[in-house]
Design a protein around this motif. Structure first.
Motif, mmCIF file in Angstrom:
data_model
loop_
_atom_site.group_PDB
_atom_site.id
_atom_site.type_symbol
_atom_site.label_atom_id
_atom_site.label_comp_id
_atom_site.label_asym_id
_atom_site.label_seq_id
_atom_site.Cartn_x
_atom_site.Cartn_y
_atom_site.Cartn_z
ATOM 1 N N GLU A 113 12.472 115.767 20.441
ATOM 2 C CA GLU A 113 12.804 116.917 19.599
ATOM 3 C C GLU A 113 12.144 116.769 18.235
ATOM 4 O O GLU A 113 12.048 115.669 17.690
ATOM 5 C CB GLU A 113 14.329 117.009 19.431
ATOM 6 C CG GLU A 113 14.781 118.208 18.604
ATOM 7 C CD GLU A 113 16.296 118.366 18.560
ATOM 8 O OE1 GLU A 113 16.772 119.394 18.034
ATOM 9 O OE2 GLU A 113 17.000 117.448 19.047
ATOM 10 N N GLU B 269 13.376 114.620 26.704
ATOM 11 C CA GLU B 269 12.100 114.639 25.985
ATOM 12 C C GLU B 269 12.369 114.624 24.487
ATOM 13 O O GLU B 269 13.514 114.476 24.056
ATOM 14 C CB GLU B 269 11.229 115.828 26.397
ATOM 15 C CG GLU B 269 11.840 117.188 26.154
ATOM 16 C CD GLU B 269 10.871 118.298 26.569
ATOM 17 O OE1 GLU B 269 9.898 118.523 25.812
ATOM 18 O OE2 GLU B 269 11.088 118.941 27.615
ATOM 19 N N TYR C 171 13.575 111.088 20.355
ATOM 20 C CA TYR C 171 13.939 111.331 21.748
ATOM 21 C C TYR C 171 15.338 111.939 21.838
ATOM 22 O O TYR C 171 16.296 111.450 21.230
ATOM 23 C CB TYR C 171 13.891 110.038 22.558
ATOM 24 C CG TYR C 171 14.004 110.278 24.043
ATOM 25 C CD1 TYR C 171 12.933 110.798 24.761
ATOM 26 C CD2 TYR C 171 15.189 109.998 24.722
ATOM 27 C CE1 TYR C 171 13.028 111.039 26.122
ATOM 28 C CE2 TYR C 171 15.296 110.234 26.089
ATOM 29 C CZ TYR C 171 14.212 110.753 26.781
ATOM 30 O OH TYR C 171 14.318 110.994 28.140
ATOM 31 N N ASN C 172 15.437 113.023 22.600
ATOM 32 C CA ASN C 172 16.720 113.696 22.815
ATOM 33 C C ASN C 172 17.129 113.437 24.267
ATOM 34 O O ASN C 172 16.563 114.024 25.193
ATOM 35 C CB ASN C 172 16.565 115.200 22.548
ATOM 36 C CG ASN C 172 17.870 115.955 22.696
ATOM 37 O OD1 ASN C 172 18.697 115.628 23.538
ATOM 38 N ND2 ASN C 172 18.054 116.990 21.887
ATOM 39 N N ARG D 291 11.118 121.534 21.085
ATOM 40 C CA ARG D 291 10.559 120.465 21.905
ATOM 41 C C ARG D 291 9.179 120.073 21.368
ATOM 42 O O ARG D 291 8.318 120.935 21.167
ATOM 43 C CB ARG D 291 10.475 120.910 23.369
ATOM 44 C CG ARG D 291 11.858 121.170 23.957
ATOM 45 C CD ARG D 291 11.809 121.806 25.330
ATOM 46 N NE ARG D 291 13.139 122.258 25.718
ATOM 47 C CZ ARG D 291 14.001 121.531 26.432
ATOM 48 N NH1 ARG D 291 13.653 120.342 26.863
ATOM 49 N NH2 ARG D 291 15.201 122.005 26.725
ATOM 50 N N GLU E 43 19.586 114.340 26.058
ATOM 51 C CA GLU E 43 20.084 115.508 26.793
ATOM 52 C C GLU E 43 18.926 116.323 27.356
ATOM 53 O O GLU E 43 19.028 116.906 28.439
ATOM 54 C CB GLU E 43 20.954 116.381 25.882
ATOM 55 C CG GLU E 43 22.278 115.731 25.491
ATOM 56 C CD GLU E 43 23.128 116.667 24.654
ATOM 57 O OE1 GLU E 43 22.762 117.860 24.487
ATOM 58 O OE2 GLU E 43 24.160 116.203 24.139
ATOM 59 N N TRP E 44 17.837 116.386 26.620
ATOM 60 C CA TRP E 44 16.665 117.135 27.073
ATOM 61 C C TRP E 44 15.776 116.304 27.987
ATOM 62 O O TRP E 44 15.020 116.851 28.786
ATOM 63 C CB TRP E 44 15.811 117.561 25.878
ATOM 64 C CG TRP E 44 16.439 118.557 24.956
ATOM 65 C CD1 TRP E 44 17.664 119.152 25.090
ATOM 66 C CD2 TRP E 44 15.871 119.076 23.752
ATOM 67 N NE1 TRP E 44 17.897 120.000 24.042
ATOM 68 C CE2 TRP E 44 16.808 119.976 23.209
ATOM 69 C CE3 TRP E 44 14.671 118.867 23.093
ATOM 70 C CZ2 TRP E 44 16.568 120.665 22.010
ATOM 71 C CZ3 TRP E 44 14.428 119.550 21.917
ATOM 72 C CH2 TRP E 44 15.368 120.436 21.374
#
Length: 252
Positions: free
Chosen positions: A141, A139, A133-134, A154, A136-137
């Motif tokens: 990575e 979602e 899990y990222n 992604r 910042e996104w």
């Protein structure tokens, strides 16, 4: 609905099966050939063999271990690690593998997925996705090189991409859940399962018998993979299958 599959995973390093937490702190779990033979007898539906240091060390998967393992089992056998060319796939299939797992090489050279699918059929090509899990996104990575390097891709889009390229199956490992024994990442697995039309194998986090029911019921996984709990005899494959049957989940 297809019957759900229970799949033990052999992470192999230097010829031995190892297991860690979140892809680090590895400890010895036994001989791969002996373990493979045991799982075949215990009712595993398939087996996954991952040479976890091959991509990092820039070498091919250990063919001789694959040959010895294939000679001891009758169930389908997926092999991954250090595969960077179609010729590597051919050698492993000749050595006894039924399917080929690719991760790092697929990210570096996506045409390997389509080339392999054209040459050997989509049913032979399993794309392994290690996802973390990222925040910042908001979602997940994709990571490569045995979970060591973020790929800047992604995970949900990558799953759709590899399906379009001809992959027949996705082996989805949650790096956040891996080895924690707190349960499969139901949210990640569910989102990927709903994003693609090919089977998704959930991996990472199995610790209790009920975790298998959860990932099938709540995330629509097609198969569930585990290592630690099977290697150290905390739960048997037969116990998992008996529990799933009681709860109305069709298994093989």
């Amino acid at each position: 609905m297809l019957a759900k599959r229970i799949i033990p995973c052999l992470d192999v390093k230097d010829g031995r099966v190892v297991k860690g937490v979140n892809f680090v702190n590895l400890r010895d779990a036994g001989d791969p050939v002996e373990l493979a033979s045991t799982y075949d007898r215990e009712g595993a539906d398939e087996l996954v063999f991952l040479d976890i240091s091959a991509s990092v060390e820039g070498r091919a998967t250990m063919i001789e271990v694959v040959q010895r393992t294939a000679g001891e089992i009758t169930i389908p056998f997926t092999v991954g690690g250090g595969i960077s060319h179609v010729d590597d796939m051919k050698r492993l299939l000749r050595a006894g593998a039924d399917k080929i797992g690719i991760n790092t090489a697929a990210v570096k050279n996506p045409s390997l997925v389509s080339d392999g699918a054209r040459r050997f059929g989509s049913q032979c090509i399993v794309v392994a996705i290690d996802a973390k899990y990222n925040p910042e996104w908001g979602e997940w990575e994709v990571y490569t090189h045995g979970g060591r390097q973020p790929a800047g891709i992604r995970a949900l889009q990558w799953a759709r991409d590899v399906e379009a390229m001809g992959a027949g199956e996705i082996l989805l490992t949650s790096m956040d859940a891996d080895g924690t024994k707190d349960g499969f990442d139901v949210k990640l697995t569910g989102e990927v399962s709903r994003s693609v039309g090919i089977p998704v194998i959930a991996s990472g986090g199995a610790g209790k018998i009920e975790h298998f029911h959860e990932v099938f019921r709540d995330a629509q996984a097609d198969a569930a993979l585990a290592a630690t709990i099977f290697h150290y005899k905390e739960i048997t494959i037969r116990e998992v299958k008996d529990d799933l049957r009681k709860k109305g989940i069709e298994v093989r």
